[in-house]
Structures are given as C-alpha cells and as structure tokens.
Enzyme design. Sequence first.
Site, mmCIF file in Angstrom:
data_model
loop_
_atom_site.group_PDB
_atom_site.id
_atom_site.type_symbol
_atom_site.label_atom_id
_atom_site.label_comp_id
_atom_site.label_asym_id
_atom_site.label_seq_id
_atom_site.Cartn_x
_atom_site.Cartn_y
_atom_site.Cartn_z
ATOM 1 N N LYS A 1 15.735 56.168 97.040
ATOM 2 C CA LYS A 1 16.508 55.002 96.588
ATOM 3 C C LYS A 1 16.747 55.191 95.090
ATOM 4 C CE LYS A 1 18.378 50.903 97.202
ATOM 5 N NZ LYS A 1 19.591 50.684 98.032
ATOM 6 N N ASP B 1 18.840 53.021 102.580
ATOM 7 C CA ASP B 1 19.622 52.054 103.367
ATOM 8 C C ASP B 1 20.720 52.761 104.166
ATOM 9 O OD1 ASP B 1 20.778 52.647 100.905
ATOM 10 O OD2 ASP B 1 21.531 50.614 100.532
ATOM 11 N N ASP C 1 9.823 54.936 112.607
ATOM 12 C CA ASP C 1 9.774 53.941 113.690
ATOM 13 C C ASP C 1 11.182 53.732 114.241
ATOM 14 O OD1 ASP C 1 7.028 53.431 113.578
ATOM 15 O OD2 ASP C 1 7.301 51.251 113.679
ATOM 16 N N ASP D 1 7.721 55.819 106.782
ATOM 17 C CA ASP D 1 7.076 54.952 107.771
ATOM 18 C C ASP D 1 8.137 54.175 108.542
ATOM 19 O OD1 ASP D 1 4.978 53.515 109.070
ATOM 20 O OD2 ASP D 1 5.344 51.837 107.702
ATOM 21 N N TYR E 1 1.621 53.026 99.091
ATOM 22 C CA TYR E 1 0.405 52.991 99.911
ATOM 23 C C TYR E 1 -0.849 53.183 99.067
ATOM 24 C CZ TYR E 1 2.558 53.014 104.539
ATOM 25 O OH TYR E 1 3.221 52.668 105.680
HETATM 26 C C1 IPM Z 1 1.839 54.839 110.708
HETATM 27 C C2 IPM Z 1 1.289 53.447 110.715
HETATM 28 C C3 IPM Z 1 0.361 53.260 109.522
HETATM 29 C C4 IPM Z 1 1.197 53.469 108.270
HETATM 30 C C5 IPM Z 1 -0.365 51.911 109.498
HETATM 31 C C6 IPM Z 1 -1.179 51.680 110.735
HETATM 32 C C7 IPM Z 1 -1.200 51.737 108.259
HETATM 33 O O1 IPM Z 1 2.321 52.521 110.734
HETATM 34 O O2 IPM Z 1 1.038 55.805 110.774
HETATM 35 O O3 IPM Z 1 3.060 54.987 110.661
HETATM 36 O O4 IPM Z 1 1.845 52.542 107.777
HETATM 37 O O5 IPM Z 1 1.196 54.587 107.756
HETATM 38 MG MG MG Z 2 4.249 53.343 110.908
#
Ligand code: IPM
Ligand code: MG
Length: 357
Positions: free
Chosen positions: A190, A222, A250, A246, A143
Amino acid sequence: MAKKHILIVPGDGIGQEVTTVGKQVLDRIAEKFGHEFTYDEALIGHVAIEATGDPLPEETLVKMRASDAILFGAVGHPKYDNDPSAKVRPEQGLLKMRKELGLYANLRPIKLFDELLEASSIKPEILKGSDILFFRELTGDVYFGKRERLDDGNTAYDTMIYSKYEVERIARKAFEAARTRSKKLMSVDKANVLESSRLWREVIQKIAPEYPDVEVEHQFIDAAAMLLIKDPRRFDVVVTGNLFGDILTDEASQIAGSMGMLASASVGDSTGVYEPIHGSAHDITGKGVANPLASVLSAALLLDISFGLKAEADAIIAAVDKVLKDGFRTRDIANSETPADKILGTDAMGAELLKHL
Ligand code: IPM
Ligand code: MG
C-alpha cells in the site's frame, strides 16, 4: 531411505481430527517408500492453556526445535473471540512459535482441483487454470510491531513495521520460486499511503535486477483484492506482508472452492511447520465432518519442502485427485448434486485416500 522425526501439533478444535489423518498418510508413505518416520506430539493454543496456563509451553518449543518437521493443526477457541480483554490467548502460541522458529516465509499454494470448479462461488470459466503461490511474510508487520493502549484505555495503536532485511529475505524466496514457474512476480503493498510499504517496494525494486528473467508487477492491496476475484489467472507468484497476506490468502481460498482444501508451509531459519490454512472450526469440532484434505496436502508439502521427497509428495496429491475424481466429498466441498453416499466424514475420507496410497 530417509530417517526423520516429525512432531505432530494438533492444537485446537478440528486440529486433532485432521492431523490424525495427515499422520496416517505420512505413515503410509513411509511404509510404501521405505522411509523411517518417528513421531512425537505436543500441545499448543487453547488446549495448552488449559493444561499448563501457557499457549506455547517450553516443553513444546523444545520438542519443536528437536524435530525435522512439524505437522500442525489449528489454534483458537470461541471463548476468547468475544472477550477482547483476555490476556492469555491461543493465537499468542501460534505467533510466538512463528517468531521463535524464525518462520518468516509462509507459502500458501492455491491449487484448484478441476473436480472442484463448481464448489467455488466464482464462475468456472473465470477460475479454470488458476494456480497461485503466495509468499506471505510471517514474522513482521503489525503482528509484531509495538502496540499499546493509551488514554485510560480509550485509545489504541498497532505499528506496521518492516526492516529492509525482512523484506529482502522473503522477496528472494519469492523471486526464486517465480523462476521455477511462469517467471512472473506480483508484489502487493500500500505504497501510495504507508511508509513501510514504500520501503517494501524500494527493496523489491532494488533486488529485481538480480532476477532479470522475472517480470515484476506492483499492485496496491485494494486493487489486488479486486483483481483476484475478477481475473485470478493473472496471478502466479505473489509476495506480500503479513497482514495483507493474511487477508488476501483467505480471499484466495475461495478460488479453490473451500478453505478445507488449502495447505501451507511456514519456513525460515529452522524446522518447517506445515498446516492447513483453515482454523480450529469449533462449530464442527467433534462431529467427524471436517475435511482432512488440507492436512493431508500439508503433509505432502512437508515431504517435498523439508525432506526433499518430491515423488512421495506427488503420490499424495495424485491420491487426493483420485478420490475427488471418484466423486467423494466432505461436506464443505459437496453440492446439491453430490449423492448422499459420496459425502464422507473425516475418517472415511482418510480411509478412501489411503486406498490409493
Ligand atoms: C492464519 C491465521 C492466524 C493469522 C491467526 C489465527 C492468528 O489467520 O494463519 O492465517 O492471522 O496469522
Ligand atoms: Mg488467516
């Protein structure tokens, strides 16, 4: 009695709608427990670009530094997503905020409300009892590493980079948290391929003896992604880098049934930022159907972590539990059996919640 100044940063899309409810809940808590909360508001993301040309205007940063905690909405706008050449993007505001405020630790609790067991696409018997706390590193990795276009724009690279101190400070937070929970910590990397991951693992191994009561397990990203769906109860506290975190969080949101339920805390050197893990959701913006519960639960995290107001935070969580037990749902957590009169919009869900505070 606590006297605190809270900055509301709604950002883009449904951010405005959900933080409105989050703030109402904070207000009610102040009233009920006799605290004094004052508020200000500031711009970030697409709305800030439209107003000032800058996704994180200096004025916003000044207000952020001057506040005791920040309730954050979301950033993003579809117009940039299909335009990779856009030089100024809403997400830059978010990343700069994380860096400027030194928010290196992103806590993402995956809390499963029993009422929502059926809302997940994973079988209830696999899910029941899952309770995971992710520590995602937030100010390093690809990032923030060097990135560039070469070769007349035909080649590009991003750099996955970590320094020992960055791994150590997030790892310590995760070890400390593991101590207060089941005393198990999973570190995800990893290391079979990446040098930055080998450094990551080395640091974890080096500090582990300082926490002899915590059992450490290392997993490759993975395998961790696979295990999370196969056996979520095997996870408790997880520490990982920015990109893996990240993606993994999700994925983990599906354990809780919906992204609309998940809150997060970003903490580090100064003011903490509390936000839903869902994004700006422009497909439903302005329709009044967004689930405000992630923002409400973010407000609970804010009270607990930044202000040390645990009883107040618990009162919010209990209220969320109650509205779910009463059968109320927003669209994202409803199913074919939910009676139509129990499916609420954003404001109605907020009002229902306030009845229990
Ligand atoms: C999160 C989001 C952000 C990230 C995006 C919007 C840049 O997905 O906070 O998880 O990747 O960190
Ligand atoms: Mg995210």
